[in-house]
Design a protein around this motif. Sequence first.
Motif, PDB file in Angstrom:
ATOM      1  N   ARG A 308       0.801  -1.341  -0.094  1.00 33.12           N
ATOM      2  CA  ARG A 308      -0.048  -0.132   0.094  1.00 33.12           C
ATOM      3  C   ARG A 308       0.683   1.276  -0.060  1.00 33.12           C
ATOM      4  NH1 ARG A 308      -4.269   0.886   4.085  1.00 33.12           N
ATOM      5  NH2 ARG A 308      -2.785  -0.090   5.704  1.00 33.12           N
ATOM      6  N   ARG A 311       2.365   2.168  -3.503  1.00 28.34           N
ATOM      7  CA  ARG A 311       1.161   2.667  -4.253  1.00 28.34           C
ATOM      8  C   ARG A 311       0.658   3.964  -4.074  1.00 28.34           C
ATOM      9  NH1 ARG A 311      -2.343  -1.184  -3.089  1.00 28.34           N
ATOM     10  NH2 ARG A 311      -3.416  -0.078  -1.418  1.00 28.34           N
ATOM     11  N   ARG A 420       7.927  -0.313  -6.374  1.00 29.22           N
ATOM     12  CA  ARG A 420       6.550  -0.818  -6.405  1.00 29.22           C
ATOM     13  C   ARG A 420       6.249  -2.006  -7.253  1.00 29.22           C
ATOM     14  NH1 ARG A 420       1.274   2.552  -9.033  1.00 29.22           N
ATOM     15  NH2 ARG A 420      -0.062   0.891  -8.438  1.00 29.22           N
TER      16      ARG A 420
END
Length: 604
Positions: A308, A311, A420
Amino acid sequence: MLRVFVTGISRRSGRRSRDWLLTEAVRVREAGDPAAAASILEPFVADCQDDADAQLLLADIRRELGDTAGAERIVRGVIAAEPERAEGWVLLGAVLRDAGDARRAAEAYMRALSLAPEDLAPRIELAVLLIGLAQATNAIPLLQYVLNRDPDSAEAHGNMGIALQRLNRLAEAVPHFERAVALNPADALLQNNLALAYRELGRLDEAAHLLRAAHSRKPGDPTTINNLAIVLADLGRAAEARALVEPLVEARPEFHEARCTLAHVLQDLGELDTGLAHIERVLARQPQNADVRMMKALHLLSLRDFERGWREYTARMTSAESPRRSFPFPEWQGESLSGKSVLVYAEQGIGDEIMFANCFGDLLEEARRVVIECDPRLAPLFARSFPGAEVFPGRLPGPHPWLEQAGEIDVQVPAGSLPRRYRSSWASFPRHRGYLRPDPEKVAHFRARLAGLGSGRKMGIAWRGGLAKTRRALRSIEPRELEALLGRPELSFVCLQHAATTEDTAAMGAFAPGRFHHWPEALVEADETAALMSALDCIVTVCSYVVHLGGALGLDVRVLVPASPEWRYLRAGQEMPWYPAARLFRQRPGERWANVVRAVAPGV
């Protein structure tokens, strides 16, 4: 910005009965109650619709209250009746600027200048508009024109400071901020601007003193309270910061900047869930706010929620803090990079470049071709460490003359976006023994030089980290607090502190007489520093570039981590996922650094 101008209007009236009314409205407004000032004026303006002075004053107050539509309606009525009145056009420009209509605001200011070419107010307002449009370079000549004719204009000095600050010319900006405050010591906005400049320069005690004075003079000013809380947090005084900003958030729940400050302070105090709740509340109202999304990203990353966190980390590309790049290639959108020619471009500081290089090995395995742009200081080290890539030295934010040699590029990706794809969990970080390779000849040279220091272990040491804006005060240690380490006679110390001051090196030498060595020529280029560090037995450092370089080389690095660390060092634990060989020694809230150093010393 326009208050001096509209106050002047109130004083030009020839009718004593209404003169008191306008003066009273100005007084109430200056006391911090523009709504009450509007209530005083509105009945009079309704009865005397031909009184342009009163109408312009009311319009400016309505503008301050956020009613740009109402303010514009009043000002346009004045302009319709007196189209040659420059003051009306100046105020219209300010209203349109606040409404986000920059083009028409500029036109209004230019109209005011055509009507009153010697009037300084339109130039100041036009400069403010240009600064807001990221055109500070164009604002400076306008402000200089004003200062040439009125060297005691606090407004011009204040805005010149802002323009220079936006251009990263802070040393030139500060004298203008200081002059503005000297000319108008009661103006809280000017004091805040100077205090924030001091903060950026690392002069935190001066910033706090100035903001306390402003707070004493105007206790209810929310901007002053918020900025004072930020500076106190920078100084490690999170409890004091909370005592200031928490009541402010309760009183003004929609003051999102203060809520973000409170979130940051709560995180410093270890109340992580409560801090995140405040961040989420701001994002519920402002879901596209890049700076607040970045706060959330760093919070999640510090708690090891990498999936998360990365992101949300994409928000940095639209944040005001992120330098804009101008490469002419498609931006990576998360798709497979297999079979593609990929440009990885540098971002943030040199330590971050080293940290994100942790992902280069994965990229080289996936992509057909990899081109790496990096800080020139890293180019030789990166070229040796990643022989399958083409490495070019570049500067942030540019220009990019090396692009002519880069060949065909299918897609570009900022270095900070690679995690990521490749580092979505703790398990995805490789347990490497170093992904950077020092120059073996240089390592041999430094080993011979270190051997000349005599027997015993040779330790590298760095005691100051970060910039003022990255909380240098919390990350740095005074030499006297290193005495438990420096006083050990069997150890020799080599300075790894970039830009070490003569005062610091003298103090270090006093605690380790004849055993502290400073070779500044080895600290200029990363390739030299990497070779020196690789020749040492051990490294003890605060959170700084030294951690990243030593960790990426796979060296024995002992890191002194403050109680409120940056996200890279996580919130708990003795390990960093980026650098398996590094070991973290954490300061507890309120604990002196000397205690942490004593914990490090026995294991060295």
